[in-house]
Design a protein around this motif. Structure first.
Motif, PDB file in Angstrom:
ATOM      1  N   ALA A 170      45.525  28.279  43.994  1.00  0.00           N
ATOM      2  CA  ALA A 170      44.267  29.027  43.970  1.00  0.00           C
ATOM      3  C   ALA A 170      43.534  28.843  42.648  1.00  0.00           C
ATOM      4  O   ALA A 170      42.297  28.830  42.603  1.00  0.00           O
ATOM      5  N   ALA A 171      44.302  28.673  41.566  1.00  0.00           N
ATOM      6  CA  ALA A 171      43.680  28.510  40.250  1.00  0.00           C
ATOM      7  C   ALA A 171      43.255  27.080  39.981  1.00  0.00           C
ATOM      8  O   ALA A 171      42.699  26.778  38.911  1.00  0.00           O
ATOM      9  N   GLY A 172      43.517  26.187  40.935  1.00  0.00           N
ATOM     10  CA  GLY A 172      43.107  24.800  40.775  1.00  0.00           C
ATOM     11  C   GLY A 172      44.077  23.966  39.967  1.00  0.00           C
ATOM     12  O   GLY A 172      43.741  22.844  39.554  1.00  0.00           O
TER      13      GLY A 172
ATOM     14  N   ALA B 162      41.358  37.216  38.628  1.00  0.00           N
ATOM     15  CA  ALA B 162      40.595  37.166  39.878  1.00  0.00           C
ATOM     16  C   ALA B 162      41.015  36.015  40.775  1.00  0.00           C
ATOM     17  O   ALA B 162      40.785  36.049  41.990  1.00  0.00           O
ATOM     18  N   LEU B 163      41.645  34.994  40.203  1.00  0.00           N
ATOM     19  CA  LEU B 163      42.082  33.847  40.992  1.00  0.00           C
ATOM     20  C   LEU B 163      43.416  34.100  41.694  1.00  0.00           C
ATOM     21  O   LEU B 163      43.814  33.309  42.554  1.00  0.00           O
TER      22      LEU B 163
ATOM     23  N   LEU C 295      35.616  30.008  40.231  1.00  0.00           N
ATOM     24  CA  LEU C 295      36.088  30.987  41.202  1.00  0.00           C
ATOM     25  C   LEU C 295      35.897  30.507  42.640  1.00  0.00           C
ATOM     26  O   LEU C 295      36.705  30.833  43.519  1.00  0.00           O
ATOM     27  N   GLN C 296      34.862  29.739  42.886  1.00  0.00           N
ATOM     28  CA  GLN C 296      34.559  29.320  44.257  1.00  0.00           C
ATOM     29  C   GLN C 296      35.562  28.312  44.805  1.00  0.00           C
ATOM     30  O   GLN C 296      35.583  28.069  46.011  1.00  0.00           O
TER      31      GLN C 296
ATOM     32  N   HIS D 210      40.593  33.513  46.963  1.00  0.00           N
ATOM     33  CA  HIS D 210      40.623  34.823  46.325  1.00  0.00           C
ATOM     34  C   HIS D 210      39.475  34.963  45.334  1.00  0.00           C
ATOM     35  O   HIS D 210      38.774  35.984  45.298  1.00  0.00           O
ATOM     36  N   GLY D 211      39.291  33.944  44.527  1.00  0.00           N
ATOM     37  CA  GLY D 211      38.223  33.985  43.538  1.00  0.00           C
ATOM     38  C   GLY D 211      36.843  34.026  44.154  1.00  0.00           C
ATOM     39  O   GLY D 211      35.927  34.659  43.612  1.00  0.00           O
ATOM     40  N   ARG D 212      36.682  33.353  45.299  1.00  0.00           N
ATOM     41  CA  ARG D 212      35.367  33.322  45.956  1.00  0.00           C
ATOM     42  C   ARG D 212      34.923  34.724  46.351  1.00  0.00           C
ATOM     43  O   ARG D 212      33.749  35.089  46.184  1.00  0.00           O
TER      44      ARG D 212
END
Length: 421
Positions: free
Chosen positions: A20-22, A370-371, A404-405, A409-411
């Motif tokens: 999710a955090a990339g 947030a991620l 975030l996008q 979750h971040g989106r």
């Protein structure tokens, strides 16, 4: 086994957060994500098996204690001596022991042809044998009449029907329960009868029935059936009648909060007896381990209940504990629920202090939070608060929109940050 399954689930959750955090994840590690559903099923099965084993052990321990009490009583009777037996027997036996055990009038005769019926019939015969023994006068206060099981006559459904019927049927049903509440409370069907009895009986009768559970409260906090009986008593009876429940839990409050059944009882106490001095003492004991309980799979429910129903000083004590480790708690699978509840239920000042503690992690701290799966909910809850810290968080997250996008979750957090712009 349960610890290994939880460890595997934590690894999968960590991989999800990295994705999710990339962060680039090894393909072999990524394959573990497909195993999450199977691991969740294993976790549920293992937890259920442990709960069933705990229930079996608790019931067995209760029955052993019952046998020990009866053996001690027999030993004390023998020591009293033959010279007192003829003088004390006619006047010293309690009424419940002189009379035959109460049997509900509509019950059928016990079926001794089956194994279960033979066991219950044997209990009935043993009880009749106990009645014929002499009981010295100075032993009366030590006797536990409620610990003598009432004979099972297949009348649970009939009892339930009568407790819901007219006044006369209800009176007979309540009378048939006297002396056997502790037995029924730990049985899968009997606990339903006791709960209904507490609900339909007047305050005096209900309190008398509840008093039969004195000395059995801790066992009930570990019982899959007994815990419901205690919860119902707390919900429908005056605090004064339930004070012994709190007193028996005192000293074991943290352990009870960590138990899958015990945590429910503490939640009911907070909902109905938070203003009681003895309850306040118990909650103060539990709050000494607030940070650890916030991370616990069952303890976090008690912490949330403190925030929702506790006294102001209790809520303040818990919020102070949360502030010390706010960033790590906000991303935790269990503690994040407690942080969310604190933000929703807290005062303006408490919301601001918690928000500031989360912002103190640095310019990138809230973005990382947030991620994550659980941290994203905390971030969204914080942005709904009308405090300066919430506006600062929203602004910080809007600037990190591109990052975030890339995460589901971040989106969601980023979209919510735009609504307050």
């Amino acid at each position: 086994v349960l610890m290994k399954i939880r460890k595997k689930l934590r690894e999968i959750t960590k991989i999800e957060d990295m994705v999710a955090a990339g962060v680039e994840v090894d393909p072999l590690q990524r394959r573990k994500l497909s195993q999450k559903e199977a691991v969740m099923v294993q976790l549920e099965q293992a937890a259920r098996a442990i709960a069933e084993e705990e229930a079996r052990v608790t019931t067995e321990q209760w029955r052993q204690q019952l046998q020990q009490q009866q053996q001690q009583q027999q030993h004390q009777q023998q020591q009293w001596g033959q010279r007192h037996e003829s003088q004390q027997l006619p006047m010293q036996l309690p009424l419940q022991l002189i009379q035959p055990p109460p049997v509900f009038p509509s019950c059928k005769e016990p079926n001794v042809s089956s194994q279960e019926g033979a066991v219950h019939h044997g209990l009935h015969q043993q009880h009749a044998e106990d009645v014929r023994r002499a009981v010295p006068k100075d032993m009366h206060e030590d006797m536990v009449v409620a610990s003598i099981p009432a004979p099972s006559c297949g009348g649970v459904d009939m009892l339930m029907e009568s407790l819901s019927g007219d006044s006369e049927a209800k009176t007979h049903a309540l009378a048939s329960l006297r002396g056997s509440v502790a037995f029924h409370a730990f049985e899968s069907q009997g606990c339903r009868v006791v709960q209904l009895a507490f609900q339909v009986a007047d305050t005096r009768v209900a309190a008398e029935l509840l008093s039969e559970l004195k000395g059995s409260v801790l066992a009930a906090t570990r019982s899959p059936h007994g815990n419901y009986v205690i919860q119902k008593a707390i919900a429908v009876m005056p605090p004064a009648a339930c004070s012994f429940i709190v007193e028996e839990i005192c000293g074991a409050g943290v352990a009870v909060a960590r138990h899958r059944y015990g945590c429910r009882i503490l939640c009911r106490l907070l909902e109905h007896m938070a203003d009681s001095p003895v309850c306040a003492k118990l909650i103060a004991e539990v709050l000494t381990e607030a940070r650890h309980l916030s991370r616990h799979e069952f303890g976090h429910h008690v912490m949330e209940s403190v925030l929702e129903h506790g006294q102001p000083q209790q809520r303040g004590c818990l919020v102070k504990a949360l502030i010390l480790e706010a960033p790590s708690l906000a991303g935790h699978s269990c503690a994040s629920y407690v942080v969310e509840t604190a933000l929703r239920q807290g005062s303006i000042e408490e919301q601001q202090i918690l928000g500031a503690a989360l912002l103190a992690t640095g310019p990138d701290g809230m973005v990382k939070l947030a991620l994550t799966q659980y941290g994203s909910f905390v971030a969204r809850t914080l942005m709904r608060c009308r405090v300066d810290a919430a506006f600062a968080v929203a602004e910080q997250l809007r600037y990190a929109g591109a990052r975030l996008q890339r995460s589901k979750h971040g989106r969601r957090v980023w979209e919510e940050s735009l609504q307050g712009a």
